[in-house]
Structure formats: structure tokens, C-alpha cells
Scaffold this active site. Structure first.
Site, PDB file in Angstrom:
ATOM      1  N   ARG A 198      -1.951  12.618  10.022  1.00 22.24           N
ATOM      2  CA  ARG A 198      -0.642  13.187  10.343  1.00 22.24           C
ATOM      3  C   ARG A 198      -0.368  14.358   9.409  1.00 22.24           C
ATOM      4  NH1 ARG A 198       3.283   8.495  11.482  1.00 22.24           N
ATOM      5  NH2 ARG A 198       2.148   8.571  13.451  1.00 22.24           N
ATOM      6  N   ARG A 254       8.666   3.437  11.448  1.00 21.94           N
ATOM      7  CA  ARG A 254       9.741   2.980  10.562  1.00 21.94           C
ATOM      8  C   ARG A 254      11.060   2.767  11.311  1.00 21.94           C
ATOM      9  NH1 ARG A 254       9.465   8.554   7.209  1.00 21.94           N
ATOM     10  NH2 ARG A 254       7.328   7.845   7.332  1.00 21.94           N
ATOM     11  N   SER A 256       6.018   7.870  12.617  1.00 20.72           N
ATOM     12  CA  SER A 256       5.939   6.544  12.029  1.00 20.72           C
ATOM     13  C   SER A 256       6.747   5.524  12.816  1.00 20.72           C
ATOM     14  CB  SER A 256       6.445   6.607  10.588  1.00 20.72           C
ATOM     15  OG  SER A 256       6.621   5.315  10.065  1.00 20.72           O
ATOM     16  N   ASP A 295       0.793  -1.229   0.000  1.00 20.02           N
ATOM     17  CA  ASP A 295       0.000   0.000   0.000  1.00 20.02           C
ATOM     18  C   ASP A 295       0.829   1.284   0.000  1.00 20.02           C
ATOM     19  OD1 ASP A 295       1.060  -0.104   2.542  1.00 20.02           O
ATOM     20  OD2 ASP A 295      -0.844   0.042   3.611  1.00 20.02           O
ATOM     21  N   HIS A 296       2.101   1.213   0.358  1.00 21.43           N
ATOM     22  CA  HIS A 296       2.897   2.429   0.558  1.00 21.43           C
ATOM     23  C   HIS A 296       3.641   2.904  -0.688  1.00 21.43           C
ATOM     24  CE1 HIS A 296       2.087   2.382   4.793  1.00 21.43           C
ATOM     25  NE2 HIS A 296       3.038   3.240   5.080  1.00 21.43           N
ATOM     26  N   ASP A 321       3.658  -0.622  11.353  1.00 21.95           N
ATOM     27  CA  ASP A 321       3.160   0.681  10.930  1.00 21.95           C
ATOM     28  C   ASP A 321       2.542   1.331  12.155  1.00 21.95           C
ATOM     29  OD1 ASP A 321       2.293   2.261   8.170  1.00 21.95           O
ATOM     30  OD2 ASP A 321       0.928   2.611   9.852  1.00 21.95           O
TER      31      ASP A 321
END
Length: 784
Positions: free
Chosen positions: A476, A673, A671, A129-130, A194
Site C-alpha cells: 500500500r 480499521r 485498511s 505487530d502494529h 486486518d
């Protein structure tokens, strides 16, 4: 900490004894086998584990339990011996499942491959999806993404097939919506790579965002470690109506708690007002709970969740949850560390921003705020959808506004985009007419993907540096988050407000009170938006985009080209050399807000998420250097020359010099990440020293073998000079709860000693010594 009145505890114990005495012998809940998902028929919901664990925990704690405690403690690896103290203990938990989005899945799978396992120990899925950039429209953007990202998608498709993971192909939808539609269930525990994984709290699940290393632990069959969260209760009374939407609940809470007020806590919603929220509305609230730093957010099981489960063909789970409902809500008198009261009947629609998601302004005061702060009032783009607000209900309400505008002959004045959250939602709103209504007024439907919400937006209507305003229904809105333009003022609101404002093209428009002029020249005011939370004709699943792992996986070859610029197999980091670190340069003293977007930018850098060496070239390029107020310009303390942060870090590394970063409050917010932790480690960093950390980033740093340290006195941040060399004393006796010492060696020859705190436990200290958690895991596996 919380305190319980003795009478409350005594009364509760009395009720428990009475209930036990009156109870009839019932069939154990575990005798019924209900699959967690229609796609995983052999993986069953384990309510029996929760039941058994809670029998132990109730005896140990002797008090009522909150809902989040029931679910968390119900998933303890060792309920008998686990130390339990909110805000202090480290819980070892057994999650039910793992979910990864494609940008983070690459590195997570790389790490899993390094661990030497051949099958994931728990159900795990990967979602594409990213990596889909929004440009001209859904169909063309998706096809372009498939071509550009072919080697990454091939890697993920083959790796998931090899290791027994479910794979959702590009175009399926956003990870959190796919989870809600297919995998989330009341009382479950899930981790996802995520930060908006808490979306599943809309179905009563504890779902937490983590770094890939945490995901690898669980996939490898190890317990997941989490500091025992405090619990913030949000008591909802009244009922939503009119223009007020579920989004306004979390916008209000964000204004109360700020971006760090939920750190180290679970936000648990309760009260009579809960029943006025749809399951997808609850998911919206939980999703954006990530913006207040919360570990996760969740709601108690109710009939709205049961309705959604039945609508998504999971009626067996709804029935099973009803049988278990006594453990899917808080006990009467359960203690909370903080309680917030919100009357939904009095709650006003809010708009949050710009530049931070916790600057909350009620709509009645927003026009005044726009003028007072000189925010650009012209609204360039209005964007609805994303993982936060793309449900059938959201799209229905937005479509009702669009239809009314059409009746008055209006088209949107601002550019207007729509992001369906999943293929199922896209197909259903196409069938039921909402999509047509939104397109008729000028809306552009984007791919079923994250798109502009995470910076995957090829925006061309303004130049970089040009001040402008956009409004979104996303979660965000940090500086440059959506379009990489630091001058874009991004505001966050419900899809209702976003849609209505698109017709005015002006931020000062208030659809609750203001009128627009129709094509007939007459003024009109929008009616209250209306919509259904569930489609009357059921969901249309659309195209089948799921790939189940094959029965025979032995012959599957994982696709990684050694010459690839996007994928790179990992090499282990070196363990700690056992020496006291001395004369370390400060790579950068960061001034002000430093999110994971500042540390490891998204947008065009997403394509390198599977290649550590290449993506490390974006390390801290967005952070502001306290020495000169500039980004990506730091002094090389050896050569005296200024260069980019990654280049200076690599210079130190290549010359055998470890370095540190000094940061401000809530360092690493945003995030999940883990690249924001992997990159400084790859470039030779030893420690990140801050006033305070965001939870996920702090854990990610520890997992990669870095020292995550905080000033005992936050004011000591001001004593650090960017030109200092530093020593870190005390590592030879590194122990939980024992401070380290930072020695500042100033250029003028003077020295200062500063105490540094840390939150490492014994196991995490072993990660540091081994060089990373993965190193330790691999060493233990090799020793067996």
C-alpha cells in the site's frame, strides 16, 4: 451476472451422474480427525461440513462450482434455505477461525467484553505487530515498544487469557505470516481484523478482512454475514523466470482492475501457471489483492502448498488436503463473472505508484515515466519485507543480489531496510546467512513487525513536505502512508527490484538492462536473482513467543486502568429515535480519494486504538474539504467559525445536532480499521453519503448503527453544497431495496430532492434501529 451454456450444464450433470454410479463406498472424510493447528490440538478441520453442504448446493444450483464457491458455500450456516445469487444475496457463514492484530484487537476485545460472553466460540488469536515503531533497529525498537505499549500488551495478554484466545507476543512477527506458518489450511474460512488477511489464500484458504464487530459476531457464536461475491478468474499460463516475481502478478492485476475493480468479488487464480509459484509467492499475490478492493483472493490446492505445509510441520494437513483435493479446485466449466489471462512467461517486472497501488508501469517503461512525470529520481530509501514480501524465498533472492554486489565491492547508495515477516523467518535467515549478506551491504534489519508499511516509521532523513522517492516491497502506498510525509513518492515493487535499485540509488535504473560500476572501476550487470522457496535445513522457530490460554481462566483479571489514556471501556450508542432526520448540517463534503487513512490516520494515532474518545480526535483530519481544498478545516454551520473536523463534529453532538458526511467514489478504501466507522458515530454522525463505498468500510458503518447511503446517480454528488442543511426521508419505512430521499436545503432558500440507494438487508436495518449490531446482540443475549 454470468450465463451458462445449456450444453455445459447438461454435460456436467451427466458426468456427475456417471461419477456417482461408478463410485465405490468410501469412508466419510469426517471420520479422520486432523487438528487445524499444532497449537490447537482439539480444534479439528471440518471437511465433512463442506462435503455435506456441497451435496445440497450441487443439487440446488445444478452447475459446476468455482473453488471460492465450494469453500464459501461449504461453510454456509443453512445450505438448504440460504438464498444464493452472486452480487445480491447475503450469505450467513460459519468461519473456522478469527485473527486480530493488536491495533484492531483492542477495540474488538472491548466489544466482545460488552457482549457478555466468557469464551470465544471459535479458535481466535491476537498478534502484536502494529505498535512497534521502526527507528534504529530490530532489537532496540522492540524493547522500546514493549515499554511504551506495556499497558496495551498487558490488556491483550490478560484479555486473551481470560477469554480463551491465543496470544502472540510482540516480536513474534506480522499477523499474516504467523497465520500462514501456523493456522492457514486449504479449504478453510477465516476472518481477520486486518485488510491483508487474504494472505492465507496462498494456502487455499478463503480469508477475509473485516471490522472488529464482524469478528465479535463470530467469536460470540453468530454466523458471519457477507454479500455473495462475484468471482473473477485469473488464468495463469507459462512460467515465471528471471527478474519476474510473484509480486509482479498482482502488480499487473492491480493495473488492470484498479483499486476498486475487485470490489464485491473474489479473485480466483487458476491455470497451468499456478504450479510455477511457491506457496509464499501465492500468499504475496493474495495479500496485495486487498489493494483492488477484492473480498479475498485464493489459489487451488497443489503440491507447492503441500510442500510448505510439510516444511512447517503440518504434514497431516497436507495429506488430509490431498484426500479432499476434488473440493479444493474449481469444477471444469465453472462460470466466472470476468476472466483475466496472464502469461507468466511474458510478464514483465512492474513498479506501481506513486500515491496509489494501481498505477502500474512495466520496468522497461519506468525510467521514461519517472522523467515524464518529474518524479524525484534520487532514491532515498529502499525497504523490503512486510507481510507481503518477507518469506524465505524473498529474502533468499534479495540476498543473492546483495552477495553479487559485495563481490563487486558495492554498498547500497540508498538507505536499505529489511523487515522479517516472522520470528521464524528471522531466525532461519540468520542461521542460513541471508541476513548477514543483506547487512554486509548496508542493510538495517528492523523488528519482526509492520513498521514503515503502516506508518510506524520514525523517519528523519527528510523534512515533512520535502519531495522525495522511496521504493518498497509493501502493498500500500497512499499519500503519507509510510512516513506521514505527503510529498513522499512511494513506489511498490518486488523485493528483487527494490534491492537492486538500492545499489543504484536512482529510480531510472533498470537492473535487467543497466550496469553499475564496481569498486574496480569496471561495469557489471546483475545476474538474475535466485533463491529457494523453502530452507533445505528446515525452519528455525527462533524464540518461543506464543502464549496459550491457561486451563483455569476464572481467576484472570483483565487489566484496564479507568484513568488510562490508551484504553477505554465502551458505552453503548443510543438507538435511533424513530424520527425523520431534518436540518442536518454537512460536517464535510469530501473531495476525491478518501481512504481509511484519511478517515482515521495511523502512525502516532495507533496508540489510541483502544480509547475511542481519544482516537476520535483524528476523525477525517486527512480528508480534503471540497469547500476550500484544505484538510481538517471545516465551517461550523452554527457559529460560522472554521475549525478542525473532530472539533466541529463534537460541537454538533454536544448541542444535540446529528450530522452527515458526503463522500466521493470508493469511500473508505484501504485498511479494515473499524475506527473509521466508530469515530464518526462517536462524534454524533448519522449518515455517510457517497458516490460509492469500499466493502469493508460500508459494513463497518452499518455495524456501528450509521446509515451508509449512495447517490443513485453519482453525478448528484455535484449538487451538494457544503453549506447545505439536509433531510433524510423514508426511514419510517426503511426496507431492503427501497430508496431513501435526500432533501438539500441551500442557503439561498432553494431545495432539491435526490434519491439515495442503500444495501441494507432486514437484519442490518435492525442494527440501525438498535443503535449498533452490538446493541442488538446484547439485547438478544439479555432476553434469553
Amino acid at each position: 451476472m454470468f450465463n451458462l451454456a445449456g450444453r455445459t450444464t447438461t454435460a456436467w450433470r451427466g458426468l456427475q451422474r456417471m461419477a456417482a454410479g461408478m463410485a465405490t463406498v468410501a469412508e466419510p472424510i469426517g471420520n479422520t480427525k486432523v487438528p487445524m493447528s499444532l497449537l490447537e490440538p482439539k480444534a479439528y478441520i471440518n471437511y465433512q461440513r463442506i462435503e455435506d453442504n456441497l451435496a445440497i448446493i450441487r443439487k440446488r444450483l445444478g452447475r459446476p462450482l468455482t473453488l471460492s464457491e465450494k469453500i464459501l458455500y461449504g461453510h454456509l450456516d443453512d445450505a438448504v434455505n440460504q438464498d444464493i445469487e452472486r452480487g445480491t444475496s447475503y450469505l450467513k457463514l460459519r468461519p473456522d477461525r478469527v485473527a486480530c492484530q493488536d491495533a484492531t484487537a483492542q477495540m474488538a476485545i472491548m466489544q466482545f467484553m460488552s457482549a457478555g460472553m466468557d469464551t470465544a466460540a471459535v479458535p481466535t488469536t491476537v498478534h502484536c505487530d502494529h505498535l512497534i515503531e521502526a527507528q534504529v533497529g530490530g532489537v532496540k525498537d522492540l524493547e522500546r515498544a514493549k515499554q511504551i505499549n506495556k499497558e496495551v500488551y498487558d490488556f491483550l495478554a490478560t484479555a486473551t487469557a481470560k477469554y480463551g484466545l491465543g496470544f502472540w507476543k510482540p516480536g513474534s512477527g506480522i499477523i499474516h505470516q504467523i497465520i500462514l506458518e501456523n493456522y492457514a489450511f486449504p479449504g478453510g474460512l477465516m476472518i481477520g481484523t486486518d485488510s491483508h488477511t487474504p494472505n492465507a489464500g496462498g494456502l487455499g484458504m478463503i480469508a477475509c478482512g473485516v471490522g472488529g464487530a464482524d469478528a465479535v459476531d463470530v467469536m460470540a457464536g453468530l454466523p458471519w454475514e457477507l454479500k455473495c461475491p462475484k468471482v473473477i478468474g485469473v488464468n495463469l499460463t507459462g512460467q515465471l523466470s528471471g527478474w519476474t516475481a510473484p509480486k509482479d502478478v498482482i502488480l499487473k492485476v492491480a493495473g488492470i482492475l484498479t483499486v476498486k475493480g475487485g470490489t464485491g468479488a473474489i479473485v480466483e487464480y487458476k491455470g497451468a501457471g499456478v504450479d510455477s509459484l511457491s506457496a509464499t509467492g501465492m500468499a504475496t499475490i493474495c495479500n496485495m489483492g486487498a489493494e483492488i478492493g477484492a473480498t479475498t483472493s485464493l489459489f487451488p490446492f497443489n503440491h507447492r502448498m503441500a510442500d510448505y505445509l510439510e516444511a512447517t510441520k503440518r504434514g497431516d494437513i497436507a495429506a488430509y488436503a490431498r484426500r479432499f483435493s476434488h473440493n479444493l479446485k474449481a469444477d471444469e466449466g465453472a462460470p466466472y463473472d470476468q476472466v483475466i489471462d496472464i502469461n507468466l512467461s511474458e510478464l514483465e517486472p512492474h513498479i506501481n505508484g506513486p500515491f496509489t497501488p494501481d498505477l502500474a508501469t512495466p520496468i522497461s517503461k519506468f525510467a521514461e515515466a519517472v522523467k515524464k512525470n518529474n518524479w524525484p529520481s534520487e532514491l532515498k530509501v529502499a525497504l523490503i519485507g512486510s507481510c507481503t514480501n518477507s518469506s524465505y524465498e524473498d529474502m533468499s533472492r534479495a540476498a543473492s543480489i546483495a552477495r553479487e554486489a559485495t563481490e563487486h565491492g558495492l554498498h547500497t547508495k540508498s538507505k536499505f531496510t529489511i523487515t522479517p515477516g516472522s520470528e521464524q523467518v528471522r531466525a532461519t535467515i540468520a542461521r542460513d546467512g541471508q541476513m548477514a549478506a543483506l547487512e554486509e551491504v548496508g542493510g538495517l534489519v528492523l523488528a519482526n513487525a509492520c513498521g514503515p508499511c503502516i506508518g510506524q516509521w520514525d523517519r528523519r532523513d527528510v523534512k515533512k513536505g520535502e519531495a522525495n522517492s522511496i521504493i518498497t516491497s509493501y502493498n500500500r502506498n497512499f499519500t503519507g502512508r509510510n512516513d506521514a510525509n505527503p510529498a513522499t513518492h512511494a513506489f511498490v515493487a518486488s523485493p528483487d527490484l527494490v534491492t537492486a535499485m538500492a545499489f543504484a540509488g536512482d529510480l531510472t535504473f533498470n537492473p535487467l538492462t543497466d550496469s553499475l560500476i564496481g569498486s574496480d572501476g569496471k561495469p557489471f550487470k546483475f545476474s538474475d536473482p535466485v533463491g529457494k522457496d523453502l530452507p533445505a535445513r528446515g525452519y528455525d522457530p527462533g524464540e518461543n513467543t506464543f502464549q496459550a490460554p491457561p486451563v483455569d481462566r476464572a481467576s484472570v483479571q483483565v487489566a484496564v486502568d479507568p484513568k488510562s489514556e490508551r484504553l477505554q471501556l465502551l458505552k453503548p450508542f443510543k438507538p435511533w429515535d424513530g424520527k425523520t432526520p431534518t436540518d442536518l448540517p454537512i460536517l464535510i463534503k469530501v473531495q476525491g480519494k478518501c481512504t481509511t487513512d484519511h478517515i482515521s490516520a495511523g502512525g502516532p494515532w495507533l496508540k489510541y486504538r483502544g480509547h475511542l474518545e481519544n482516537i476520535s480526535q483524528n476523525c477525517l483530519i486527512g480528508a480534503i474539504n471540497a469547500e476550500n481544498g484544505e484538510a481538517n478545516k471545516v465551517k461550523n454551520q452554527i457559529t460560522g467559525e472554521y475549525s478542525g473536523v473532530p472539533a466541529v463534529g463534537a460541537y454538533y453532538r454536544d448541542h444535540g445536532i446529528k450530522w452527515v458526511v458526503v463522500g466521493d467514489h470508493n469511500y473508505g478504501e484501504g485498511s479494515s480499521r473499524e475506527h473509521a466507522a466508530l469515530e464518526p458515530r462517536f462524534l454524533g454522525g448519522l449518515a455517510i453519503i457517497t458516490r460509492s463505498f469500499a466493502r469493508i468500510h460500508e459494513t463497518n458503518l452499518k455495524k456501528q448503527g450509521m446509515l451508509a447511503l449512495t447517490f443513485v446517480d453519482p453525478a448528484d454528488y455535484d449538487k451538494v453544497r457544503p453549506s447545505d442543511k439536509v433531510d433524510i426521508l423514508g426511514l419510517e419505512s426503511f426496507a431492503p431495496g427501497k430508496n431513501l430521499t435526500l432533501v438539500l436545503k441551500h442557503e439561498d432558500g432553494t431545495k432539491e430532492e435526490i434519491p439515495l440507494a442503500h444495501s441494507f438487508n432486514e437484519g442490518q436495518i435492525e442494527w440501525f434501529k438498535a443503535g449498533s449490531a452490538l446493541n442488538l446482540m446484547a439485547a438478544k443475549a439479555a432476553a434469553k
